[in-house]
Each structure stands twice: as structure tokens, then as C-alpha cells.
Design a protein around this motif. Sequence first.
Motif, PDB file in Angstrom:
ATOM      1  N   GLU A   1      87.166  46.803  64.184  1.00  0.00           N
ATOM      2  CA  GLU A   1      86.469  47.753  63.319  1.00  0.00           C
ATOM      3  C   GLU A   1      85.135  48.169  63.930  1.00  0.00           C
ATOM      4  O   GLU A   1      84.749  49.350  63.852  1.00  0.00           O
ATOM      5  CB  GLU A   1      86.278  47.141  61.939  1.00  0.00           C
ATOM      6  N   ARG A   2      84.438  47.222  64.554  1.00  0.00           N
ATOM      7  CA  ARG A   2      83.182  47.587  65.223  1.00  0.00           C
ATOM      8  C   ARG A   2      83.445  48.549  66.372  1.00  0.00           C
ATOM      9  O   ARG A   2      82.743  49.557  66.531  1.00  0.00           O
ATOM     10  CB  ARG A   2      82.475  46.328  65.743  1.00  0.00           C
ATOM     11  N   ALA A   3      84.446  48.234  67.173  1.00  0.00           N
ATOM     12  CA  ALA A   3      84.759  49.096  68.316  1.00  0.00           C
ATOM     13  C   ALA A   3      85.177  50.487  67.848  1.00  0.00           C
ATOM     14  O   ALA A   3      84.780  51.503  68.435  1.00  0.00           O
ATOM     15  CB  ALA A   3      85.863  48.457  69.154  1.00  0.00           C
ATOM     16  N   GLU A   4      85.965  50.547  66.778  1.00  0.00           N
ATOM     17  CA  GLU A   4      86.417  51.854  66.288  1.00  0.00           C
ATOM     18  C   GLU A   4      85.238  52.674  65.778  1.00  0.00           C
ATOM     19  O   GLU A   4      85.160  53.890  66.015  1.00  0.00           O
ATOM     20  CB  GLU A   4      87.460  51.667  65.195  1.00  0.00           C
ATOM     21  N   SER A   5      84.296  52.023  65.091  1.00  0.00           N
ATOM     22  CA  SER A   5      83.130  52.749  64.565  1.00  0.00           C
ATOM     23  C   SER A   5      82.259  53.293  65.687  1.00  0.00           C
ATOM     24  O   SER A   5      81.537  54.278  65.501  1.00  0.00           O
ATOM     25  CB  SER A   5      82.303  51.834  63.656  1.00  0.00           C
ATOM     26  N   GLU A   6      82.339  52.654  66.860  1.00  0.00           N
ATOM     27  CA  GLU A   6      81.552  53.084  68.022  1.00  0.00           C
ATOM     28  C   GLU A   6      82.324  54.045  68.924  1.00  0.00           C
ATOM     29  O   GLU A   6      81.830  54.442  69.978  1.00  0.00           O
ATOM     30  CB  GLU A   6      81.119  51.854  68.828  1.00  0.00           C
ATOM     31  N   GLY A   7      83.542  54.391  68.519  1.00  0.00           N
ATOM     32  CA  GLY A   7      84.335  55.322  69.316  1.00  0.00           C
ATOM     33  C   GLY A   7      85.066  54.695  70.482  1.00  0.00           C
ATOM     34  O   GLY A   7      85.657  55.408  71.298  1.00  0.00           O
ATOM     35  N   ARG A   8      85.088  53.374  70.566  1.00  0.00           N
ATOM     36  CA  ARG A   8      85.807  52.685  71.651  1.00  0.00           C
ATOM     37  C   ARG A   8      87.228  52.386  71.158  1.00  0.00           C
ATOM     38  O   ARG A   8      87.556  51.275  70.774  1.00  0.00           O
ATOM     39  CB  ARG A   8      85.070  51.408  72.037  1.00  0.00           C
TER      40      ARG A   8
END
Length: 348
Positions: free
Chosen positions: A61-68
Motif C-alpha cells: 500500500e505504501r509503494a502503491e501510494s508512491e506510484g511504485r
Amino acid sequence: MLTFLDDPPALPGFIASARSRAVSAGVDASEYDAVTAGLTALRDWPAAFRRTGREHLEAGERAESEGRLVSAGEAYRDAALWFHFATTIPHPDRNGHGESADAMRRALTLLDPTWERVDAGEVVGTLRRPAGVRRPPLVVVIPGMDSGKEEFVSIADALLRRGLATLAIDGPGQGELAPGTAPRPDYDKVTSAAIDAIADRDDLDTGRIGAIALSLGGFYGALSLAAEPRLRSGVLVSGPTRLDWDTLPPFVTETLTLRAGDADAAREFARRIDATGVPERIEQPLLVVDGGRDVIPGATNGEDLARHAPRGEYLLIPEGDHLVANARWTWLGLAADRLARHLTGSDQ
């Protein structure tokens, strides 16, 4: 009465025996060692594995929120595997089934966005197609007693790389359907229902369908090949031809009891796991793979299936364990190539 979880000597043995299965499915070996090293009892297994799954989910979820997005998809996929393996002991905590399916859906949405969910009531599946292949043949991936469609995503990947579409399924008592359904021994009907659900699609070559079936799924796959003429080729891995309830180990009997609903239903289910007369009806090309170190009390391995099937071939990996997970390189490429060859029509 379930006793497996209350057997302290069973903990180190189970950790060791389950390691190759988890790692071959895609769990990081070092992380598996770290998580299981903190266990003091088998009862703690689901909580520890689900906690690790949630850590990967949060990382995704953190990676997705950062566009990764690739990293996010990989983290969700890791979460799905940890949630799944939380369910692979006979324990009343069964929440990992749904968590695993949800996490894998999130993973595939990012990593393989053309995937589709197939829902035919008594069977659900994950349909994936190889990039750039018009109307590819299809392979149905059939899981076993305590496995599910999420566990064999790496096997689906191997088939996709060879130009084959995959339909990894959960039937009654399996994967996300396990909490609300009981396993059924006449699994050929489940496989047929899965094929029916995709039979009218024009983006698949549904005249060329194969199956790869694993563990108890190997028995299911044998029944399916014998009964379903739409299947053109099959691979069975570590599949039993017979179960003897009175000599099965507690892990197996208690898992079946939990999934069947009670001991009487589980005993009746095991009685019906008997492939007598089945291999003679398998007319398709058939590869049966067994591990020489896969010795489960009460279970008869798949050699008779290969010996009595008209087009059967037997591959014994002497050092192999259950699922031949500790030596996957010895058979997976061969099996995937064989399915691809048969289903493309060059070796019928």
C-alpha cells in the motif's frame, strides 16, 4: 479431537518439511526461517504468518501510494503467499483464505492487468493469458488438500512463458472456498464446471485444454482426465492413488476433519480416494511426477496411474519431497514444455 497442534515435537519437523513448499511457491527463504524461528508452538503458526502477510500488504500500500506499482504488486503477491500458508495447518483460524485471495487480486491487477476472475459457483478461478498470443491453449491448475490457486502462481507463470493461458482454480474445500464448503471426491465435476465457465470464450482455444494437478489434486486431476474429453494432456505431481484413513498421519486426518466438517465426513471422503480403474480410462498423454522422499503413511503414490494409463509416463525424482518442491528444477520445465507441445498440436 484435534491433537496435531498440541504435539510439541511436531513443530520443528513441520517447519522443516513445509519449508521447500513455501519457498518454491515464492516465499523468501530467509524470511521463512526468521518467522518460523520465533515459533514456540504450532498453534502460533497462523498468527505469525498472517502478521507477516499484513506487513507485506502494508508495504504494498505504501509503494502503491508512491506510484511504485511494480513493487506494490510484488508486495501484494508476497502478502498473498504468507496469508495462504497461514492456512496450511489444521487450525480454527481460517481468515487467511480470504486475505490471500484479496491480496493476490491486488497483485495481479498491477502485475498482470489482463487477468480475470472466473466464478462458476462451486468453483472460482484466476484466468491469465500470455502476452502477444492470439487464442492460446489453456491449462487448468488443480490444487490439493490444503492448497489453493494462490499457492501455484509461480507454476502458472512458467506456463504463461510458454504461450499457454492458465486457469488456476479453487473447488469445494479449497482456497477461498474452504471456509464455507467441504471437499468432494468426485472432483471431475468441479473441473468440468471450470471448463464450462470458459468454454464459449473466443479469446482462448478451448479445443486445446490441459491440466496440471498437484498433491491430492493429482487424484482430482486423474479423475478429471478420465472423465473430461475436453482435456487433451495432463501432468500429475505427488498425487495419491489411494488413502487409508487408519494409517494416515494426524496432520492429514485432522486437516481433512477440519475441512470436511467432522471426522465421519472426513473418513468417508478418504475412503473414496481410490483410483482403482481410473488410469485405464485416461487416454490423453499423461506425465506423473513423484518424489522418492515423499513417503506419507496411508497414501499410495502415483506410479500405478502412469503404469496403467495407455499413454502414461512416470518420472521419479529420488531426492524429491512432497510436491517435489525441493527439486522443482528437475520437473517443472519438462512438464510445462510437455503440456505446451501437446496442446499446440505437434505431439498428439
